[in-house]
Design a protein around this motif. Sequence first.
Motif, short mmCIF file in Angstrom:
data_model
loop_
_atom_site.label_atom_id
_atom_site.label_comp_id
_atom_site.label_asym_id
_atom_site.label_seq_id
_atom_site.Cartn_x
_atom_site.Cartn_y
_atom_site.Cartn_z
N GLN A 164 33.20 36.92 42.34
CA GLN A 164 34.56 37.35 42.01
C GLN A 164 35.56 36.51 42.80
O GLN A 164 35.35 36.26 43.99
CB GLN A 164 34.79 38.82 42.35
N GLU A 165 36.64 36.13 42.13
CA GLU A 165 37.75 35.43 42.78
C GLU A 165 39.02 36.22 42.56
O GLU A 165 39.29 36.67 41.44
CB GLU A 165 37.92 34.03 42.21
N PHE A 166 39.81 36.38 43.62
CA PHE A 166 41.04 37.15 43.58
C PHE A 166 42.21 36.21 43.84
O PHE A 166 42.28 35.58 44.91
CB PHE A 166 41.01 38.25 44.64
N GLU A 167 43.11 36.12 42.87
CA GLU A 167 44.28 35.26 43.00
C GLU A 167 45.53 36.13 42.88
O GLU A 167 45.82 36.70 41.82
CB GLU A 167 44.30 34.20 41.90
N LEU A 168 46.27 36.23 43.98
CA LEU A 168 47.44 37.11 44.04
C LEU A 168 48.72 36.29 44.04
O LEU A 168 48.88 35.35 44.82
CB LEU A 168 47.39 37.97 45.30
N GLY A 169 49.64 36.64 43.16
CA GLY A 169 50.99 36.09 43.15
C GLY A 169 51.99 37.20 43.39
O GLY A 169 51.62 38.38 43.50
N PRO A 170 53.28 36.88 43.44
CA PRO A 170 54.27 37.93 43.71
C PRO A 170 54.41 38.97 42.62
O PRO A 170 54.91 40.07 42.87
CB PRO A 170 55.58 37.13 43.89
N ASP A 171 53.96 38.65 41.40
CA ASP A 171 54.08 39.62 40.32
C ASP A 171 52.80 39.76 39.49
O ASP A 171 52.84 40.31 38.39
CB ASP A 171 55.25 39.28 39.41
N ALA A 172 51.67 39.28 40.01
CA ALA A 172 50.43 39.38 39.23
C ALA A 172 49.22 39.21 40.14
O ALA A 172 49.26 38.48 41.14
CB ALA A 172 50.39 38.33 38.12
N LEU A 173 48.14 39.87 39.76
CA LEU A 173 46.82 39.69 40.37
C LEU A 173 45.84 39.34 39.27
O LEU A 173 45.71 40.08 38.29
CB LEU A 173 46.36 40.97 41.07
N THR A 174 45.15 38.22 39.44
CA THR A 174 44.08 37.84 38.51
C THR A 174 42.75 37.94 39.25
O THR A 174 42.60 37.43 40.37
CB THR A 174 44.27 36.41 37.98
N VAL A 175 41.80 38.62 38.62
CA VAL A 175 40.44 38.71 39.14
C VAL A 175 39.52 38.03 38.14
O VAL A 175 39.52 38.39 36.96
CB VAL A 175 40.01 40.17 39.36
N ARG A 176 38.77 37.05 38.61
CA ARG A 176 37.85 36.30 37.75
C ARG A 176 36.42 36.60 38.16
O ARG A 176 36.09 36.53 39.34
CB ARG A 176 38.12 34.80 37.84
N ALA A 177 35.59 36.91 37.18
CA ALA A 177 34.17 37.18 37.43
C ALA A 177 33.34 36.11 36.75
O ALA A 177 33.63 35.71 35.62
CB ALA A 177 33.80 38.55 36.91
N THR A 178 32.30 35.66 37.44
CA THR A 178 31.37 34.67 36.90
C THR A 178 29.94 35.12 37.16
O THR A 178 29.60 35.48 38.29
CB THR A 178 31.59 33.29 37.53
#
Length: 271
Positions: free
Chosen positions: A115-129
């Motif tokens: 899992q990768e967690f990418e946080l911005g000021p108005d969004a969180l993206t979680v990527r699973a591989t």
Amino acid sequence: MIELTAGNAAIRVDPADGGRLTSLRVGDAELLGTGGAGPAGLNRIMYGSFLMAPFVGRLEGARFTFAGREWTVPANLAPHALHGLVFDRPWDIDGTGAIGIELDERWPFGGAVRQEFELGPDALTVRATVTNERRSMPAIVGFHPWFARRIAGGPELTYRFEPGLRYVCDEDGIPRHLSASTGPRPWDDSFTSVANPPIIRWPTLDLTVASAAGHWIVCETKADAVCIEPLSGPVNGLNTHHYQLVEPGAPLQFSMTLHWAVRQPTDRKTA
């Protein structure tokens, strides 16, 4: 713990607690449901946001067929298996904002999940591989986020969810056929043909759950939180052969983006 911040947003990921996103805060508001937390058993499915892999929801009889033979996994909701094999084990930190886990002996094919967690000021993206560099295997993944019904002590959330079809289940919660009826409320159901990304609305904040998911689960039976789950395949999909084939050089990749917007005072008056 992994802690990331961006603007007034912050997340906390606990690798030891099943690789779980335990907190998503925007300003002073905690957006994730935290009630019912517990250290063992199926209490672990009742809070935060966790990944389901390599299957989602119930797996009928804790068994499935693949490559001409039958395979079994432990029945943690006997006689069925529930929510995969990675939410109840510690993960390893695997770089900045990333965690990983090897599938253990309960899964007969081996393989790994990241899992990768990418946080911005108005969004969180979680990527699973999901990968397997030794052999082919079936896999389905899904995210299981609980959203707090109330944030910052305010009124209860509302949300928009527009399913086209609902899976009608038997008494054990195993999908049997599709229906155009959305069924009785409160939901604890799986759906497909969802028209638009679900939107959750609190008095001070809107949050969109964006994903390329073709299947979703919605659970609104919990008093303090609502669950809206994007899935890469259907519940019991290993048995209905609606899965992705993972093999050397061909991983399963799936993501969820939570995008929020603070609502202006004029918006709040008309909500």
